[in-house]
Scaffold this active site. Structure first.
Site, PDB file in Angstrom:
ATOM      1  N   GLY A  14      -4.055   5.740   6.108  1.00 40.42           N
ATOM      2  CA  GLY A  14      -4.226   5.523   4.683  1.00 40.42           C
ATOM      3  C   GLY A  14      -4.223   6.795   3.854  1.00 40.42           C
ATOM      4  O   GLY A  14      -4.688   6.794   2.706  1.00 40.42           O
ATOM      5  N   LYS A  15      -3.689   7.863   4.415  1.00 45.83           N
ATOM      6  CA  LYS A  15      -3.731   9.176   3.754  1.00 45.83           C
ATOM      7  C   LYS A  15      -3.025   9.187   2.413  1.00 45.83           C
ATOM      8  O   LYS A  15      -3.539   9.728   1.426  1.00 45.83           O
ATOM      9  CB  LYS A  15      -3.143  10.222   4.691  1.00 45.83           C
ATOM     10  CG  LYS A  15      -3.234  11.659   4.202  1.00 45.83           C
ATOM     11  CD  LYS A  15      -2.888  12.631   5.307  1.00 45.83           C
ATOM     12  CE  LYS A  15      -1.433  12.577   5.721  1.00 45.83           C
ATOM     13  NZ  LYS A  15      -1.081  11.622   6.760  1.00 45.83           N
ATOM     14  N   LYS A  37       3.893  17.542  -1.196  1.00 47.89           N
ATOM     15  CA  LYS A  37       4.121  17.087   0.176  1.00 47.89           C
ATOM     16  C   LYS A  37       4.989  18.135   0.862  1.00 47.89           C
ATOM     17  O   LYS A  37       6.193  18.239   0.587  1.00 47.89           O
ATOM     18  CB  LYS A  37       4.837  15.731   0.168  1.00 47.89           C
ATOM     19  CG  LYS A  37       5.081  15.142   1.564  1.00 47.89           C
ATOM     20  CD  LYS A  37       3.825  14.511   2.130  1.00 47.89           C
ATOM     21  CE  LYS A  37       4.097  13.817   3.457  1.00 47.89           C
ATOM     22  NZ  LYS A  37       2.895  13.156   4.001  1.00 47.89           N
ATOM     23  N   GLY A 170      -9.925   5.449   4.912  1.00 51.03           N
ATOM     24  CA  GLY A 170      -8.629   5.158   4.313  1.00 51.03           C
ATOM     25  C   GLY A 170      -8.312   3.695   4.110  1.00 51.03           C
ATOM     26  O   GLY A 170      -7.470   3.348   3.278  1.00 51.03           O
ATOM     27  N   SER A 171      -8.971   2.810   4.858  1.00 49.01           N
ATOM     28  CA  SER A 171      -8.651   1.389   4.742  1.00 49.01           C
ATOM     29  C   SER A 171      -9.867   0.566   5.166  1.00 49.01           C
ATOM     30  O   SER A 171      -9.987   0.124   6.313  1.00 49.01           O
ATOM     31  CB  SER A 171      -7.437   1.045   5.618  1.00 49.01           C
ATOM     32  OG  SER A 171      -7.062  -0.308   5.468  1.00 49.01           O
TER      33      SER A 171
END
Length: 237
Positions: A14-15, A37, A170-171
């Site tokens: 989930g980054k 990125k 993350g999730s």
């Protein structure tokens, strides 16, 4: 902090959605945000990558991708197989510094985990964080097995003299199991750093406007949000 490095305890944790949430919360707080990125892998030239996803979800942010390799592999491996030059930490540092000149917050989103190789010399995102003298936000899985990889990531940061800004789940599942519930207390101990948020599973599928409105409620004040770990834990016991 003007630069924050975002890493995961692994892939698919989930980054990118967490990066988008941090960006959205900062924008909502009136800050200008850039997302960098260094290396995008597993995406062809025509497909949207992680930067595009952050821009879609977070809205008014500046996005920059330094290199793209088509195969879904570690950046060093993907670059070698594509016959292309790898991204080196100094390039990332320079790009982040340029963005920091005109933005209140620069988010540097890594590929995979902290020690995934960027080039044939074995450089990693940790080297980037060191050059930038930037704290590192760790995105972790919620359930069984996460404590070990979170502790390993935090130990790797400490051994390099780097600061872990905190951990974000993350999730967070709609129906958390026992291990997940216990990890609310155990993750900060494993990381030696505070729990700074929990992004609900499926957040990345929300309409962009809904995502931007909700993002601050998923993140702690350190990340421009209103989430409180103790309150969240008391709601899940």
């Amino acid at each position: 902090m003007s630069v924050l490095v975002v890493t995961g305890t692994g892939t698919e944790v989930g980054k990118t959605v967490v990066t988008a949430a941090v960006a959205a919360a900062a924008v909502a707080a009136g800050r200008s945000v850039a997302v960098l990125k260094p290396a995008q892998t597993g995406v062809t030239a025509q497909e949207p990558g992680d930067v595009a996803e952050v821009e879609r979800l977070a809205g008014a942010v500046t996005g920059l991708e330094l290199a793209r390799y088509p195969e879904p592999l570690a950046p060093a491996t993907a670059a070698r197989r594509a016959g292309r030059a790898p991204v080196r930490p100094k390039e990332v540092e320079q790009a982040a510094a340029r963005l920091a000149e005109s933005h209140d917050l620069v988010l540097v989103e890594g590929a995979g985990g902290l020690l995934v190789r960027l080039d044939e010399a074995g450089s990693t995102l940790a080297d980037v964080a060191g050059l930038l003298d930037a704290p590192v936000l760790v995105v972790a899985q919620p359930g069984l097995g996460t404590l070990n990889i979170t502790a390993l990531t935090a130990e790797a940061l400490r051994s390099r003299g780097l600061r872990c800004a905190g951990v974000v789940i993350g999730s967070w599942p709609a129906v958390p199991d026992l291990a997940t519930l216990c990890n609310l207390a155990d993750l900060p101990e494993a990381a030696g750093a505070p729990l700074l948020g929990a992004v609900p599973e499926g957040a990345g599928t929300l309409p962009a406007a809904t995502f931007r409105t909700a993002a601050p409620s998923w993140l702690a004040p350190e990340l421009s949000g209103g989430w409180v770990a103790e309150r969240f834990a008391s709601q899940h016991h």
